[in-house]
Write a protein that holds these residues in place. Structure first.
Motif, PDB file in Angstrom:
ATOM      1  N   PHE A  66      12.243  -6.615  -1.875  1.00 22.76           N
ATOM      2  CA  PHE A  66      11.750  -7.195  -0.623  1.00 22.76           C
ATOM      3  C   PHE A  66      12.800  -8.105   0.010  1.00 22.76           C
ATOM      4  O   PHE A  66      13.167  -7.943   1.173  1.00 22.76           O
ATOM      5  CB  PHE A  66      10.461  -7.981  -0.877  1.00 22.76           C
ATOM      6  N   TYR A  67      13.316  -9.039  -0.743  1.00 18.17           N
ATOM      7  CA  TYR A  67      14.192 -10.043  -0.138  1.00 18.17           C
ATOM      8  C   TYR A  67      15.647  -9.592  -0.011  1.00 18.17           C
ATOM      9  O   TYR A  67      16.358 -10.058   0.853  1.00 18.17           O
ATOM     10  CB  TYR A  67      14.117 -11.354  -0.924  1.00 18.17           C
ATOM     11  N   LYS A 125      15.471  -5.451   1.540  1.00 24.88           N
ATOM     12  CA  LYS A 125      14.729  -5.438   2.807  1.00 24.88           C
ATOM     13  C   LYS A 125      13.840  -4.207   2.953  1.00 24.88           C
ATOM     14  O   LYS A 125      13.862  -3.519   3.967  1.00 24.88           O
ATOM     15  CB  LYS A 125      15.673  -5.552   3.998  1.00 24.88           C
ATOM     16  N   CYS A 161       9.955  -2.604   3.015  1.00 25.60           N
ATOM     17  CA  CYS A 161       8.602  -3.072   3.293  1.00 25.60           C
ATOM     18  C   CYS A 161       7.692  -2.778   2.091  1.00 25.60           C
ATOM     19  O   CYS A 161       8.048  -2.017   1.204  1.00 25.60           O
ATOM     20  CB  CYS A 161       8.048  -2.443   4.560  1.00 25.60           C
ATOM     21  N   TYR A 162       6.514  -3.396   2.110  1.00 26.51           N
ATOM     22  CA  TYR A 162       5.602  -3.277   0.967  1.00 26.51           C
ATOM     23  C   TYR A 162       5.378  -1.805   0.584  1.00 26.51           C
ATOM     24  O   TYR A 162       5.348  -1.436  -0.583  1.00 26.51           O
ATOM     25  CB  TYR A 162       4.225  -3.879   1.284  1.00 26.51           C
ATOM     26  N   ARG A 163       5.187  -1.003   1.616  1.00 26.85           N
ATOM     27  CA  ARG A 163       4.808   0.387   1.353  1.00 26.85           C
ATOM     28  C   ARG A 163       5.913   1.124   0.601  1.00 26.85           C
ATOM     29  O   ARG A 163       5.657   1.822  -0.376  1.00 26.85           O
ATOM     30  CB  ARG A 163       4.522   1.078   2.691  1.00 26.85           C
ATOM     31  N   ASP A 164       7.154   0.911   1.071  1.00 28.88           N
ATOM     32  CA  ASP A 164       8.287   1.570   0.414  1.00 28.88           C
ATOM     33  C   ASP A 164       8.423   1.108  -1.032  1.00 28.88           C
ATOM     34  O   ASP A 164       8.680   1.917  -1.929  1.00 28.88           O
ATOM     35  CB  ASP A 164       9.594   1.258   1.154  1.00 28.88           C
ATOM     36  N   GLU A 217       0.178  -0.627  -2.671  1.00 26.15           N
ATOM     37  CA  GLU A 217       0.715  -1.627  -1.752  1.00 26.15           C
ATOM     38  C   GLU A 217       0.147  -3.014  -2.066  1.00 26.15           C
ATOM     39  O   GLU A 217       0.851  -4.020  -2.014  1.00 26.15           O
ATOM     40  CB  GLU A 217       0.331  -1.221  -0.322  1.00 26.15           C
ATOM     41  N   LYS A 251       2.046  -6.701  -2.939  1.00 26.54           N
ATOM     42  CA  LYS A 251       1.802  -7.984  -2.286  1.00 26.54           C
ATOM     43  C   LYS A 251       1.501  -9.075  -3.303  1.00 26.54           C
ATOM     44  O   LYS A 251       2.065 -10.174  -3.245  1.00 26.54           O
ATOM     45  CB  LYS A 251       0.606  -7.870  -1.326  1.00 26.54           C
TER      46      LYS A 251
END
Lengths: 340, 194
Positions: B153-154, B157, B159-162, B171, B175
């Motif tokens: 994520f950080y 980069k 997204c949650y889905r990927d 997903e 989170k």
């Protein structure tokens, strides 16, 4: 304008995300914003349970409702402002009436050259506890019912005539000092215009006491007939609300003030061995709530002292000390903790 | 682009100006405009906690009424964060009211005080792109799944889905992994500072 755009922008983003019409990099940016801001994060969790149309409807309804609330609050404010105005006007009218009779009295006194000062405090002391509450309630009542203002001018005159009636009866008993008594007499009568009929007896008492007092003490002062200063204090007396007292307090409350101090205190860089230190300062709170005359009671060094003074000076204002309903200059002290 | 620190600071200053204006004039419309800007957020949070549309709407209105008093009484440094705390407080109080009909006033007030003092700090991960050594060290100590989620994520980069697809998890799990990881990192950093 820009607020409106921004407001829609963020909401639009939420809809777009929920609708799955974002590219992956857009999704990432949106999620990154969510992670950064817990407010938006939790709001998103709530909003994601509803459909777009539901959210839009609800927000629109809320706009309308909060708009209505605003208006009704405005009306309330108008009414309260009007009430204050009426109170002010009737209050000043009342004072004006009093002022008239005061000056009338003083003029008479000067004519007859009667020393008045000595008797007055005595008469006043006796009656103050009864008088002042009457005054304030009168003003309040007239604020509620504006008709009262019309009746008010009549009241003092009534009180005055009653007083002078009793004065006449008194004249018969007293032989020599009748003229002096006239002066004494009017003091309570003026201050308690409406109450005069009820307090007749107490007035008579006061009069006889002060008359006895007067015969004992020879009165020297002619210059004390200058009443202007006293008139002012008497007027202030009328505005007083006995028993309404309060210590100075920081605006927003003491817990908030503490957190202000904690957040903004800077440990002086010049200190060689940083350790926990406390500074105690004492300062005055002016009538308007501004901290002044800051004095240090305990401090480990000049650098700490300067920082403490800076914090107090730049900090929140205070509510002033209240004494009998009137703001006065007060004093307070604060401890500031320095953590390395 | 995610919003930058500069922009956030600009928003904060703008809010403060509006608060100042309200405190000076007492004009409800100024406060109303400011509130409207964040109303969808307030509504969302109320929805989350109260789980009911009509209750949430009531809450939004009572929070505005609260605001008209508190905005004058309290010194506000960061309106948005402050509003979040006020909103959350209100919702928690509502929930408590529901669960126990006999209200215990003293308890609420204590709780409110505690929450009021709570200030929202930004997580170091969200704050800057540069990482301190301490933070990097803490990341290596995370559980595998949490570490992967944070990295993807950080730093990658995604997204949650990927991330979910890559790690073969849902997903939602992504989170919560990120949230848990952030909490663990904070604890780890605090220990290091001591």
């Amino acid at each position: 304008m820009s607020e409106k755009v921004k407001y829609n922008e963020q909401l639009e983003g939420i809809f777009k995300y929920l609708n799955d019409s974002m590219s992956n990099s857009e999704r990432y940016d949106f999620e990154r914003d969510l992670e950064r801001d817990p407010f938006t994060y939790e709001a998103f969790e709530g909003l994601s349970k509803l459909k777009r149309s539901e959210i839009e409807n609800d927000l629109l309804a809320l706009d309308v409702i909060s708009g209505k609330k605003k208006k009704s609050k405005k009306l309330l404010r108008l009414i309260s402002v009007a009430a204050v105005f009426i109170a002010l006007i009737s209050g000043s009218f009342y004072l004006y009436e009093n002022f008239d009779s005061f000056s009338f009295r003083s003029a008479k006194n000067i004519d007859k050259n009667i020393p008045e000062k000595i008797n007055e405090p005595l008469a006043f002391k006796k009656d103050v506890p009864k008088i002042v509450p009457v005054d304030t309630t009168k003003i309040m009542l007239s604020a509620i019912d504006s008709n009262a203002t019309a009746q008010q001018p009549a009241a003092p005159k009534y009180g005055y005539t009653v007083a002078s009636n009793t004065l006449n009866t008194d004249n018969k008993t007293a032989t020599k000092d009748s003229q002096k008594k006239r002066a004494i007499f009017k003091t309570p009568a003026d201050v308690v215009p409406a109450m005069a009929p009820k307090t007749e007896q107490s007035i008579a008492e006061v009069a006889s006491i002060s008359a006895a007092e007067q015969t004992q003490t020879a009165a020297p002062a002619i210059e004390e007939n200058k009443l202007s200063h006293e008139e002012i204090t008497e007027k202030e007396e009328a505005l007083k609300r006995p028993g309404v007292n309060a210590a100075p307090e920081p605006l927003g409350g003491s817990t908030l003030y503490k957190s202000y101090l904690e957040k903004n205190v800077k440990y002086p860089a010049s200190v060689e061995k940083p350790q926990r230190e406390t500074v105690k300062v004492r300062f005055k709170i002016s009538k308007k709530g501004v901290p002044t005359n800051i004095q240090v009671e305990k401090s480990p060094g000049e650098a700490f002292t300067q920082e403490a003074i800076r914090l107090i000076q730049n900090g929140p204002h205070w509510s002033p000390e209240i004494k009998d309903g009137i703001p006065v200059e007060g004093e307070t002290s604060v401890k500031i903790t320095f953590k390395p | 682009m995610p919003s930058t620190g500069k922009q956030l600071e600009f928003d904060r200053q703008l809010d403060l100006l509006q608060i100042k204006e309200f405190r000076r004039t007492g004009d409800m419309e100024v406060l109303g405009a400011l509130y409207q800007k964040y109303m969808h957020l307030v509504y969302g949070v109320c929805l989350k906690y109260l789980k009911n549309r009509s209750d949430a709407q009531d809450a939004v209105i009572s929070i505005f009424e609260k605001l008209t008093i508190e905005a004058i009484r309290q010194e506000i440094v960061h309106f948005k964060n402050w509003l979040f705390v006020v909103t959350k407080n209100h919702c928690l109080m509502e929930i408590r009211k529901r669960s126990t009909d006999e209200a215990k006033f003293s308890n609420w007030q204590e709780d409110e005080k505690q929450l009021m003092e709570l200030c929202i700090e930004m997580h170091p991960l969200d704050e800057s792109s540069k990482l301190s050594d301490a933070l990097q060290d803490c990341i290596t100590r995370l559980k595998d799944e949490q570490k992967d989620c944070i990295n993807l994520f950080y730093f990658k980069k995604k997204c949650y889905r990927d991330i979910g697809k890559m790690l073969h998890i849902e997903e939602k799990a992504v989170k919560s992994s990120i949230q848990n990881a952030k909490r663990n990192l904070k604890i780890c950093l605090e220990r290091k500072h001591e």
